[in-house]
Design a protein around this motif. Sequence first.
Motif, PDB file in Angstrom:
ATOM      1  N   GLN A 213      52.147 -27.071  67.779  1.00 40.12           N
ATOM      2  CA  GLN A 213      53.055 -27.480  66.817  1.00 40.12           C
ATOM      3  C   GLN A 213      52.591 -26.771  65.466  1.00 40.12           C
ATOM      4  OE1 GLN A 213      54.028 -31.546  66.715  1.00 40.12           O
ATOM      5  NE2 GLN A 213      53.492 -31.947  68.801  1.00 40.12           N
ATOM      6  N   TRP A 214      53.742 -26.592  64.524  1.00 45.38           N
ATOM      7  CA  TRP A 214      52.973 -26.105  63.176  1.00 45.38           C
ATOM      8  C   TRP A 214      51.788 -26.884  62.599  1.00 45.38           C
ATOM      9  CZ3 TRP A 214      54.215 -21.592  62.023  1.00 45.38           C
ATOM     10  CH2 TRP A 214      55.269 -21.001  62.124  1.00 45.38           C
ATOM     11  N   LYS A 215      51.980 -28.132  62.739  1.00 48.34           N
ATOM     12  CA  LYS A 215      50.996 -29.070  62.281  1.00 48.34           C
ATOM     13  C   LYS A 215      49.778 -28.919  62.652  1.00 48.34           C
ATOM     14  CE  LYS A 215      51.865 -33.177  65.084  1.00 48.34           C
ATOM     15  NZ  LYS A 215      52.496 -34.479  65.127  1.00 48.34           N
ATOM     16  N   ASN A 216      49.480 -28.427  64.012  1.00 44.00           N
ATOM     17  CA  ASN A 216      48.044 -28.060  64.666  1.00 44.00           C
ATOM     18  C   ASN A 216      47.809 -26.891  64.822  1.00 44.00           C
ATOM     19  OD1 ASN A 216      49.280 -27.432  66.844  1.00 44.00           O
ATOM     20  ND2 ASN A 216      49.036 -29.500  68.010  1.00 44.00           N
ATOM     21  N   LEU A 217      48.480 -26.056  63.902  1.00 40.12           N
ATOM     22  CA  LEU A 217      47.855 -24.446  63.937  1.00 40.12           C
ATOM     23  C   LEU A 217      46.838 -24.022  62.845  1.00 40.12           C
ATOM     24  CD1 LEU A 217      51.199 -22.417  64.081  1.00 40.12           C
ATOM     25  CD2 LEU A 217      49.351 -22.479  65.807  1.00 40.12           C
ATOM     26  N   ALA A 218      46.805 -24.926  61.717  1.00 41.23           N
ATOM     27  CA  ALA A 218      46.131 -24.660  60.712  1.00 41.23           C
ATOM     28  C   ALA A 218      44.540 -24.592  60.914  1.00 41.23           C
ATOM     29  CB  ALA A 218      46.011 -25.716  59.573  1.00 41.23           C
ATOM     30  N   LEU A 219      43.971 -25.315  61.733  1.00 40.75           N
ATOM     31  CA  LEU A 219      42.370 -25.445  62.075  1.00 40.75           C
ATOM     32  C   LEU A 219      42.319 -24.400  62.992  1.00 40.75           C
ATOM     33  CD1 LEU A 219      39.885 -26.926  61.345  1.00 40.75           C
ATOM     34  CD2 LEU A 219      40.596 -28.526  63.357  1.00 40.75           C
ATOM     35  N   PRO A 220      42.896 -24.132  64.163  1.00 42.69           N
ATOM     36  CA  PRO A 220      42.571 -22.970  64.920  1.00 42.69           C
ATOM     37  C   PRO A 220      42.679 -21.682  64.384  1.00 42.69           C
ATOM     38  CG  PRO A 220      44.119 -24.402  66.005  1.00 42.69           C
ATOM     39  CD  PRO A 220      44.096 -24.915  64.928  1.00 42.69           C
ATOM     40  N   ALA A 221      43.808 -21.398  63.377  1.00 41.21           N
ATOM     41  CA  ALA A 221      43.896 -20.350  62.508  1.00 41.21           C
ATOM     42  C   ALA A 221      42.791 -19.944  61.458  1.00 41.21           C
ATOM     43  CB  ALA A 221      45.115 -20.373  61.694  1.00 41.21           C
ATOM     44  N   ALA A 222      42.248 -21.137  61.054  1.00 41.73           N
ATOM     45  CA  ALA A 222      41.079 -20.945  60.032  1.00 41.73           C
ATOM     46  C   ALA A 222      39.859 -20.552  61.042  1.00 41.73           C
ATOM     47  CB  ALA A 222      41.081 -22.246  59.320  1.00 41.73           C
ATOM     48  N   GLY A 223      39.654 -21.116  61.828  1.00 40.48           N
ATOM     49  CA  GLY A 223      38.503 -20.684  62.912  1.00 40.48           C
ATOM     50  C   GLY A 223      38.645 -19.258  63.554  1.00 40.48           C
ATOM     51  N   VAL A 224      39.731 -19.034  64.096  1.00 42.11           N
ATOM     52  CA  VAL A 224      39.696 -17.729  64.578  1.00 42.11           C
ATOM     53  C   VAL A 224      39.640 -16.767  63.518  1.00 42.11           C
ATOM     54  CG1 VAL A 224      41.106 -16.013  65.838  1.00 42.11           C
ATOM     55  CG2 VAL A 224      41.039 -18.463  66.591  1.00 42.11           C
ATOM     56  N   LEU A 225      40.312 -16.669  62.583  1.00 40.07           N
ATOM     57  CA  LEU A 225      40.366 -15.660  61.248  1.00 40.07           C
ATOM     58  C   LEU A 225      38.907 -15.458  60.566  1.00 40.07           C
ATOM     59  CD1 LEU A 225      43.750 -16.190  59.466  1.00 40.07           C
ATOM     60  CD2 LEU A 225      43.082 -14.447  60.959  1.00 40.07           C
ATOM     61  N   SER A 226      38.444 -16.690  60.454  1.00 39.35           N
ATOM     62  CA  SER A 226      36.979 -16.874  59.748  1.00 39.35           C
ATOM     63  C   SER A 226      35.989 -16.130  60.618  1.00 39.35           C
ATOM     64  CB  SER A 226      36.507 -17.952  59.458  1.00 39.35           C
ATOM     65  OG  SER A 226      36.387 -19.108  60.393  1.00 39.35           O
ATOM     66  N   GLY A 227      36.218 -16.515  62.113  1.00 36.71           N
ATOM     67  CA  GLY A 227      35.189 -15.968  63.168  1.00 36.71           C
ATOM     68  C   GLY A 227      35.211 -14.486  63.072  1.00 36.71           C
ATOM     69  N   THR A 228      36.608 -13.938  63.325  1.00 34.79           N
ATOM     70  CA  THR A 228      37.065 -12.588  63.507  1.00 34.79           C
ATOM     71  C   THR A 228      36.425 -11.755  62.268  1.00 34.79           C
ATOM     72  OG1 THR A 228      38.873 -13.125  64.811  1.00 34.79           O
ATOM     73  CG2 THR A 228      38.623 -10.696  63.962  1.00 34.79           C
ATOM     74  N   VAL A 229      36.632 -12.259  61.122  1.00 42.21           N
ATOM     75  CA  VAL A 229      35.955 -11.608  59.834  1.00 42.21           C
ATOM     76  C   VAL A 229      34.326 -11.620  59.940  1.00 42.21           C
ATOM     77  CG1 VAL A 229      35.644 -11.894  57.421  1.00 42.21           C
ATOM     78  CG2 VAL A 229      37.869 -12.007  58.355  1.00 42.21           C
ATOM     79  N   ILE A 230      33.746 -12.567  60.363  1.00 38.92           N
ATOM     80  CA  ILE A 230      32.342 -12.825  60.348  1.00 38.92           C
ATOM     81  C   ILE A 230      31.725 -11.932  61.341  1.00 38.92           C
ATOM     82  CG2 ILE A 230      30.372 -14.228  60.945  1.00 38.92           C
ATOM     83  CD1 ILE A 230      31.922 -16.526  59.590  1.00 38.92           C
ATOM     84  N   PHE A 231      32.454 -11.816  62.418  1.00 35.94           N
ATOM     85  CA  PHE A 231      31.651 -11.137  63.639  1.00 35.94           C
ATOM     86  C   PHE A 231      31.875  -9.615  63.337  1.00 35.94           C
ATOM     87  CE2 PHE A 231      32.992 -14.800  66.853  1.00 35.94           C
ATOM     88  CZ  PHE A 231      31.861 -15.170  66.374  1.00 35.94           C
ATOM     89  N   THR A 232      33.123  -9.290  62.698  1.00 36.44           N
ATOM     90  CA  THR A 232      33.319  -7.821  62.244  1.00 36.44           C
ATOM     91  C   THR A 232      32.323  -7.395  61.239  1.00 36.44           C
ATOM     92  OG1 THR A 232      35.637  -8.065  62.901  1.00 36.44           O
ATOM     93  CG2 THR A 232      35.088  -6.045  61.622  1.00 36.44           C
ATOM     94  N   VAL A 233      32.164  -8.224  60.300  1.00 33.25           N
ATOM     95  CA  VAL A 233      31.209  -7.910  59.189  1.00 33.25           C
ATOM     96  C   VAL A 233      29.775  -7.756  59.754  1.00 33.25           C
ATOM     97  CG1 VAL A 233      30.116  -8.726  57.335  1.00 33.25           C
ATOM     98  CG2 VAL A 233      32.740  -9.007  57.347  1.00 33.25           C
ATOM     99  N   CYS A 234      29.557  -8.556  60.600  1.00 29.55           N
ATOM    100  CA  CYS A 234      27.995  -8.402  61.473  1.00 29.55           C
ATOM    101  C   CYS A 234      27.948  -7.330  62.363  1.00 29.55           C
ATOM    102  CB  CYS A 234      27.719  -9.891  61.918  1.00 29.55           C
ATOM    103  SG  CYS A 234      27.719 -11.117  60.478  1.00 29.55           S
ATOM    104  N   SER A 235      29.004  -6.747  62.721  1.00 29.19           N
ATOM    105  CA  SER A 235      29.188  -5.787  63.806  1.00 29.19           C
ATOM    106  C   SER A 235      27.840  -4.912  64.128  1.00 29.19           C
ATOM    107  CB  SER A 235      30.247  -4.938  63.646  1.00 29.19           C
ATOM    108  OG  SER A 235      30.503  -4.139  62.889  1.00 29.19           O
TER     109      SER A 235
END
Length: 359
Positions: A213-235
């Motif tokens: 649902q819209w209300k439970n998208l925020a936390l996974p979105a924050a986790g996935v986006l931050s994880g992707t950015v961190i892993f890419t920066v540390c590639s």
Amino acid sequence: MFPVGRQGKRGRQRLLFPVLTMVLLGSVLWTIHIGSTEIPIKEVFEICMDQFFYGGEGLKAGKWSVSHFQIVWNIRLPRVLFGLLCGAGLSVCGAAMQALVLNPVGDPYILGISSGASAGAACALLLPISLLSGPFQTTAAAFLGALLSAGTVYFMAKTAGGGMIRPVPLILSGTAVNAVMSAVTSFVIFLAKSPESIAAVYNWQMGSIAAAQWKNLALPAAGVLSGTVIFTVCSRYFDMMMMGDEDAAALGLSVKHFRSLMFGFCSIVVASLVSVTGIIGFVGLVVPHMARILSGTSTNRVIIPLSALGGGIYLIWADALARSLFGAAELPLGIVTAFAGAPFFLYLMIRNGYGGGNT
């Protein structure tokens, strides 16, 4: 067939990102369009554009029926976006873990992180404990379970491998932790009193994004986006890890600290997803390998963002198959990904010679 040179590979890699982005956007629209009520793609696109950019003026003007708007905006779009996030998150974690443990079968599911997160979430849902108040209790418990599993697998594999991470001890450690965490989840279900809660956890164990649902998208979105950015920066550091612990340390990388930190980030991303979806296996195994085949490289600066795109596409279509294959009866998403991923896992085991004598 002529060999592809370095420039040819770079050109192919540059082309892959816009092509997969267009495929991803097309997949989002198409999978919203299909279902028990088929809605024209043009209407799906217009509803989304109206809500994102025009504040719902088209809906107020009566351009679409309220039922079509509800199906597109409040039911299918959140589900498709969550599938995108889940596929991307599991895939980038799979790519990161394969580099961290120098093992092509590294995956949050195979190495027990998903089952640990599942056990933690089941404890939060079914036992009278108060870890955190509010909606973050399940996610916090899932994170602790994921972290416990990751640490246990790492310790067991390193001990069994004589101080090194070797393929067979790693797989056996992951299998053992998976079994223990599954037993914990089953025991918690046995202790639970509410039949409704037990049924919910059983369904949740098989993996599904139906609860999106819209209300439970925020936390996974924050986790996935931050994880992707961190892993890419540390590639660059992931590339060092793929050279082996000794070579990475010789290049100035603190191997132990980097591995522990990245395992922690993987646990956060997986926990933010599993606490909502349940266990969805093999996504992090299959997609990074497909990214390497398509791009012709193992450089993590390319593989990690490419895995995010590919994982989103993969899980969106896997979910579309799960909800349309048997009509009104929805097949759990975890079953679809297991049917696709388990044979691929066996193929990798055979190809890499992980037999009894190869440790």
